[in-house]
Design a protein around this motif. Sequence first.
Motif, PDB file in Angstrom:
ATOM      1  N   VAL A 151     -18.165  12.569 -10.299  1.00 49.35           N
ATOM      2  CA  VAL A 151     -17.884  14.296 -10.177  1.00 49.35           C
ATOM      3  C   VAL A 151     -18.500  14.498  -9.321  1.00 49.35           C
ATOM      4  CG1 VAL A 151     -19.525  16.221 -11.502  1.00 49.35           C
ATOM      5  CG2 VAL A 151     -18.704  13.781 -12.462  1.00 49.35           C
ATOM      6  N   ILE A 152     -18.269  15.580  -8.057  1.00 45.49           N
ATOM      7  CA  ILE A 152     -18.201  16.754  -6.833  1.00 45.49           C
ATOM      8  C   ILE A 152     -18.603  18.022  -7.173  1.00 45.49           C
ATOM      9  CG2 ILE A 152     -17.004  17.091  -5.321  1.00 45.49           C
ATOM     10  CD1 ILE A 152     -14.402  15.504  -6.085  1.00 45.49           C
ATOM     11  N   THR A 153     -20.164  18.019  -7.469  1.00 48.16           N
ATOM     12  CA  THR A 153     -20.825  19.451  -7.305  1.00 48.16           C
ATOM     13  C   THR A 153     -20.800  19.519  -5.677  1.00 48.16           C
ATOM     14  OG1 THR A 153     -21.641  18.289  -8.879  1.00 48.16           O
ATOM     15  CG2 THR A 153     -22.984  20.281  -7.834  1.00 48.16           C
ATOM     16  N   ALA A 154     -19.992  21.156  -5.935  1.00 43.09           N
ATOM     17  CA  ALA A 154     -20.321  21.799  -4.608  1.00 43.09           C
ATOM     18  C   ALA A 154     -21.680  22.938  -4.336  1.00 43.09           C
ATOM     19  CB  ALA A 154     -19.343  22.677  -4.164  1.00 43.09           C
ATOM     20  N   TYR A 155     -22.207  23.195  -3.627  1.00 41.88           N
ATOM     21  CA  TYR A 155     -23.284  23.513  -3.747  1.00 41.88           C
ATOM     22  C   TYR A 155     -23.272  24.562  -2.647  1.00 41.88           C
ATOM     23  CZ  TYR A 155     -26.405  20.696  -1.255  1.00 41.88           C
ATOM     24  OH  TYR A 155     -27.384  19.582   0.095  1.00 41.88           O
ATOM     25  N   HIS A 156     -23.791  25.532  -2.717  1.00 41.73           N
ATOM     26  CA  HIS A 156     -24.152  26.774  -1.180  1.00 41.73           C
ATOM     27  C   HIS A 156     -25.216  27.034  -0.831  1.00 41.73           C
ATOM     28  CE1 HIS A 156     -24.002  30.620   0.883  1.00 41.73           C
ATOM     29  NE2 HIS A 156     -23.112  29.643   1.412  1.00 41.73           N
ATOM     30  N   LYS A 157     -25.965  27.776  -1.898  1.00 42.20           N
ATOM     31  CA  LYS A 157     -27.404  28.077  -1.512  1.00 42.20           C
ATOM     32  C   LYS A 157     -28.208  28.068  -2.779  1.00 42.20           C
ATOM     33  CE  LYS A 157     -27.229  30.667   2.285  1.00 42.20           C
ATOM     34  NZ  LYS A 157     -27.694  32.497   2.268  1.00 42.20           N
TER      35      LYS A 157
END
Length: 75
Positions: free
Chosen positions: A5-11
């Motif tokens: 599972v890939i979780t992209a996050y920013h802020k």
Amino acid sequence: MKSIVITAYHKESPAVLEHCIRSVQTQTEAVDHMLVADGHPQDWIDDLPVRHIRLDRSHGDYGNTPRVVGAIMAI
């Protein structure tokens, strides 16, 4: 082959990311979890049993770049 599972996050807040991490951990099928920071890494994630990739800057493409980087790393 194990799924990932890939979780992209920013802020996102730590609470949101903790929720994502718990959600993956409690799935019925064991998977690897990779979090990809889009320019704003959170150091506390390094202490967890997940893969944590740090991109050097925000790419401004709604998470497309971190998701692609995560997919390439998964391959």
